[in-house]
Design a protein around this motif. Structure first.
Motif, short mmCIF file in Angstrom:
data_model
loop_
_atom_site.label_atom_id
_atom_site.label_comp_id
_atom_site.label_asym_id
_atom_site.label_seq_id
_atom_site.Cartn_x
_atom_site.Cartn_y
_atom_site.Cartn_z
N SER A 5 5.12 5.60 4.48
CA SER A 5 4.04 4.63 4.30
C SER A 5 3.88 3.77 5.55
CB SER A 5 4.33 3.75 3.08
OG SER A 5 5.48 2.98 3.31
N CYS A 9 -1.44 -0.45 4.21
CA CYS A 9 -2.09 0.78 3.77
C CYS A 9 -2.30 0.73 2.25
CB CYS A 9 -1.22 1.98 4.15
SG CYS A 9 -1.71 3.54 3.40
N CYS A 12 -1.05 3.76 0.40
CA CYS A 12 0.42 3.74 0.33
C CYS A 12 0.87 2.87 -0.84
CB CYS A 12 1.02 3.20 1.63
SG CYS A 12 0.62 4.17 3.09
N ARG A 13 0.28 1.69 -0.96
CA ARG A 13 0.63 0.79 -2.06
C ARG A 13 0.35 1.44 -3.40
NH1 ARG A 13 -1.80 -3.01 1.38
NH2 ARG A 13 -3.69 -2.92 0.12
N LYS A 28 11.58 5.63 0.48
CA LYS A 28 10.45 5.13 1.27
C LYS A 28 10.86 5.06 2.73
CE LYS A 28 7.52 1.05 1.68
NZ LYS A 28 7.28 -0.30 1.17
N ALA A 46 -1.30 8.05 6.54
CA ALA A 46 -0.37 7.71 5.47
C ALA A 46 -1.16 7.42 4.19
CB ALA A 46 0.46 6.49 5.87
N PRO A 47 -0.51 7.52 3.06
CA PRO A 47 0.88 7.92 2.86
C PRO A 47 1.04 9.43 2.93
CG PRO A 47 -0.15 7.58 0.73
CD PRO A 47 -1.18 7.20 1.78
#
Length: 127
Positions: A5, A9, A12-13, A28, A46-47
């Motif tokens: 990640s 982002c 990503c979250r 992670k 990403a992710p």
């Protein structure tokens, strides 16, 4: 499973939140610190989720995350630190994924930029 990640982002979250909400185990890692490995896998944004099988995908993909079985979340040993650490079968599978991925890498980057811009404009509209 490994989730690469980046700070700030949104996808990503969302990916990490989905995994947490569904009780999935993952490691992670910072995408910036593993840029070369991700490029070798054919990913430029990403992710990136790398399964224990060596299969990988990028972006927030709840459809793909939901397909991950219990056997793919339980680590069978330490995750590979780089492509060189993967089993020959996993490398072959990754190589097969890299060819089509490299053709769509630019489009993925554009999509991520559009999503980030939309998120930023929504944040500004709320404020």
């Amino acid at each position: 499973m490994i989730v690469y990640s980046a700070p700030g982002c949104s996808q990503c979250r969302l990916t990490i939140r989905w995994l947490d909400d569904h009780g999935r185990e993952y490691e992670k890692r910072d995408a910036a610190q593993h840029r070369e490995d991700l490029l070798a896998l054919g990913h430029t944004s990403a992710p990136v989720v790398v399964l224990d099988t060596g299969e990988s995908f990028s972006g927030f993909r709840p459809d793909r995350l939901a397909q991950i079985g219990a056997n793919e979340t339980a680590p069978s040993g330490p995750p590979p630190q780089s492509v060189e650490d993967m089993t020959p079968a996993a490398r072959i599978q990754l190589q097969q994924q890299i060819s089509p991925r490299s053709q769509t890498a630019g489009l993925e980057s554009e999509q991520n930029a559009t999503l980030n811009a939309a998120e930023e404009s929504t944040r500004e509209a709320v404020v």
